[in-house]
Design an enzyme around this catalytic site. Structure first.
Site, PDB file in Angstrom:
ATOM      1  N   LYS A 219      -8.835  -3.317   3.271  1.00  0.00           N
ATOM      2  CA  LYS A 219      -9.415  -2.019   3.596  1.00  0.00           C
ATOM      3  C   LYS A 219      -9.689  -1.937   5.090  1.00  0.00           C
ATOM      4  CE  LYS A 219      -9.797  -0.246  -0.580  1.00  0.00           C
ATOM      5  NZ  LYS A 219      -9.250   1.051  -0.984  1.00  0.00           N
ATOM      6  N   ASP A 248      -5.216  -0.154   3.983  1.00  0.00           N
ATOM      7  CA  ASP A 248      -5.659   1.103   3.362  1.00  0.00           C
ATOM      8  C   ASP A 248      -6.805   1.699   4.167  1.00  0.00           C
ATOM      9  OD1 ASP A 248      -6.464   3.169   1.739  1.00  0.00           O
ATOM     10  OD2 ASP A 248      -6.900   1.932  -0.011  1.00  0.00           O
ATOM     11  N   GLU A 274      -1.856   2.891   4.076  1.00  0.00           N
ATOM     12  CA  GLU A 274      -2.198   3.749   2.946  1.00  0.00           C
ATOM     13  C   GLU A 274      -3.248   4.786   3.345  1.00  0.00           C
ATOM     14  OE1 GLU A 274      -4.185   3.011  -1.474  1.00  0.00           O
ATOM     15  OE2 GLU A 274      -2.936   1.462  -0.549  1.00  0.00           O
ATOM     16  N   GLU A 301      -3.400   8.589  -3.940  1.00  0.00           N
ATOM     17  CA  GLU A 301      -4.665   8.387  -4.650  1.00  0.00           C
ATOM     18  C   GLU A 301      -5.475   9.671  -4.723  1.00  0.00           C
ATOM     19  OE1 GLU A 301      -8.868   5.924  -3.975  1.00  0.00           O
ATOM     20  OE2 GLU A 301      -7.048   5.321  -2.904  1.00  0.00           O
ATOM     21  N   ASP A 324      -1.839   8.515  -9.545  1.00  0.00           N
ATOM     22  CA  ASP A 324      -2.734   7.772 -10.430  1.00  0.00           C
ATOM     23  C   ASP A 324      -2.997   8.617 -11.672  1.00  0.00           C
ATOM     24  OD1 ASP A 324      -4.917   6.569 -11.695  1.00  0.00           O
ATOM     25  OD2 ASP A 324      -5.878   5.979  -9.830  1.00  0.00           O
ATOM     26  N   HIS A 351      -1.828   3.925  -7.611  1.00  0.00           N
ATOM     27  CA  HIS A 351      -3.217   3.527  -7.441  1.00  0.00           C
ATOM     28  C   HIS A 351      -3.808   3.320  -8.832  1.00  0.00           C
ATOM     29  CE1 HIS A 351      -7.558   4.657  -7.191  1.00  0.00           C
ATOM     30  NE2 HIS A 351      -7.509   3.862  -6.154  1.00  0.00           N
TER      31      HIS A 351
END
Length: 411
Positions: A219, A248, A274, A301, A324, A351
């Site tokens: 992240k 991400d 991401e 996502e 997702d 996701h």
């Protein structure tokens, strides 16, 4: 013939789970509570349909109220008859006159639709006494298309072309079925949560590699870009040059910042960046994709419906599609997006707001039935003890689920 199963009652459930310190954190949610708004379809037999929509806890009552309103129309329906034309039912529920103004096709109402739709597919698979992946792979192309809604996609994916994708694939899918013996490769997201210390990340990367994972995610999205760059380099150093590492940003950068920071991250060779900027800004992603090439963008996502996915695919702004099924309108809309993505030759790497429970079925469908490349599926282990049949990951690979349904039932 399969026995008749009639829906007698709809129940919504508010399920919330507190995570260990730092787990699940990103640049927006520093101490999240993972939650599901659950739809349960009770029937005149022992089988129940269970569907999930992913939330972060406190929004659950809103989604649960919408589930109760929308799903009331399903009471009295026989599941085989319902699913024979579920594409029409999906459209009717999505366009509910009382609730459509609150979307349309996004937000609380669409999350409720996801939970309802997933419960219907779960009950359908249980009625056939097979796991969801097998049901989806065994349906005729016509029956599969009758169960989804491709409205607003006809300009790029008319029904005849969607039928052609499935029919052509059915003639050539034998080699793809090898994946039922090997399992589906996973990647570990839990190594690099935003609030984890550098020391935790080092230990987690080593632990993931020892468990067989060769791909993992970090992240990023700090207010201090230097922190992101340093931590990304740390993961690369510990994991080595051959590891696949994704980054991400959870939508945190403006376009100018995204161009600057992504360029600075290029030396550590990320597999993708991401959600680099606002999820509704299709043109910004298109501009960014050109500016940072050959670095690739993954997103989906927070893209709420098939129409926005169509726009992203039309512009060439995404390299990996992360739709997702517990964020868009459930399995039905996910299948429509998968077919659309196949048309544009963009791989599906979902996701997993469901923690991989439903998506372990859908990636098998993507690969075997639709013809998507089998890349890998995100793995997040934090809620596995709460599922009746938790996803099984061994040596870095998802094992093929065997229980009837879509693996969403919670303890």
């Amino acid at each position: 013939m399969h026995p008749s199963i009639v829906i007698r009652e709809v129940v919504s459930q508010d399920k919330r789970y507190v995570l260990p310190p730092g787990a699940g954190s990103d640049a927006v949610h520093t101490a999240p509570t993972y939650g599901y708004a659950v739809c349960v379809l009770r029937t005149d037999r022992s089988e129940e349909g269970v569907g999930l929509a992913f939330t972060l806890g406190t929004g659950n009552p809103l989604v649960c109220e919408a589930i109760r309103h929308l799903a009331g129309k399903l009471v009295g329906q026989e599941i085989h008859a319902l699913m024979a034309g579920f594409g029409r039912i999906f459209r009717t529920l999505a366009d509910d006159a009382a609730y459509r103004w609150l979307g349309p096709h996004k937000g609380v109402v669409h999350l409720a639709l996801a939970a309802i739709t997933n419960a219907c597919f779960d009950l359908w698979a249980k009625a056939h006494q097979v796991p969801l992946w097998k049901l989806l792979n065994d349906l005729s192309p016509e029956a599969l298309l009758d169960a989804i809604d491709i409205s607003y996609l006809e300009d790029v994916l008319p029904r005849a072309e969607a039928l052609g994708i499935l029919t052509q694939r059915d003639a050539t899918r034998k080699d793809a079925e090898q994946i039922l013996r090997t399992g589906y490769r996973g990647y570990d997201t839990s190594v690099g949560w935003f609030e984890y210390s550098d020391g935790q990340i080092r230990d987690n990367v080593r632990r993931a590699m020892d468990a067989g994972f060769t791909a993992m995610k970090l992240k990023v999205g700090s207010k201090d870009a230097g922190r992101d760059i340093r931590r990304a380099m740390l993961v690369r150093e510990v994991a080595g040059d051959t590891a696949t590492i994704m980054l991400d940003a959870n939508q945190q950068w403006s376009l100018p910042d995204a161009i600057r920071i992504c360029s600075a991250l290029q030396p550590m060779n990320p597999y993708w960046i991401e959600e680099p900027t606002h999820p509704d800004d299709v043109q910004a992603h298109r501009t960014l994709a050109d500016a940072i090439a050959p670095l690739r963008i993954a997103l989906g996502e927070h893209v709420p419906n098939r129409v926005l996915f169509k726009n992203y695919l039309q512009t060439g702004a995404m390299s990996f599609n992360q739709a997702d099924a517990v964020r868009v309108g459930g399995v039905a809309e996910y299948i429509a997006i998968s077919l659309l993505s196949r048309k544009f030759n963009i791989p599906m790497v979902p996701h997993v707001g469901d923690m991989g429970q439903i998506h372990q079925h859908l990636v098998l469908f993507n690969h075997i039935r639709v013809g998507h490349e089998a890349l890998f599926l995100e793995y997040i282990p934090h809620l596995r003890d709460h599922f009746v049949h938790p996803a099984r990951v061994t040596g870095g690979f998802y094992q093929v689920p065997q229980e009837p349904g879509l693996s969403a039932a919670l303890r």
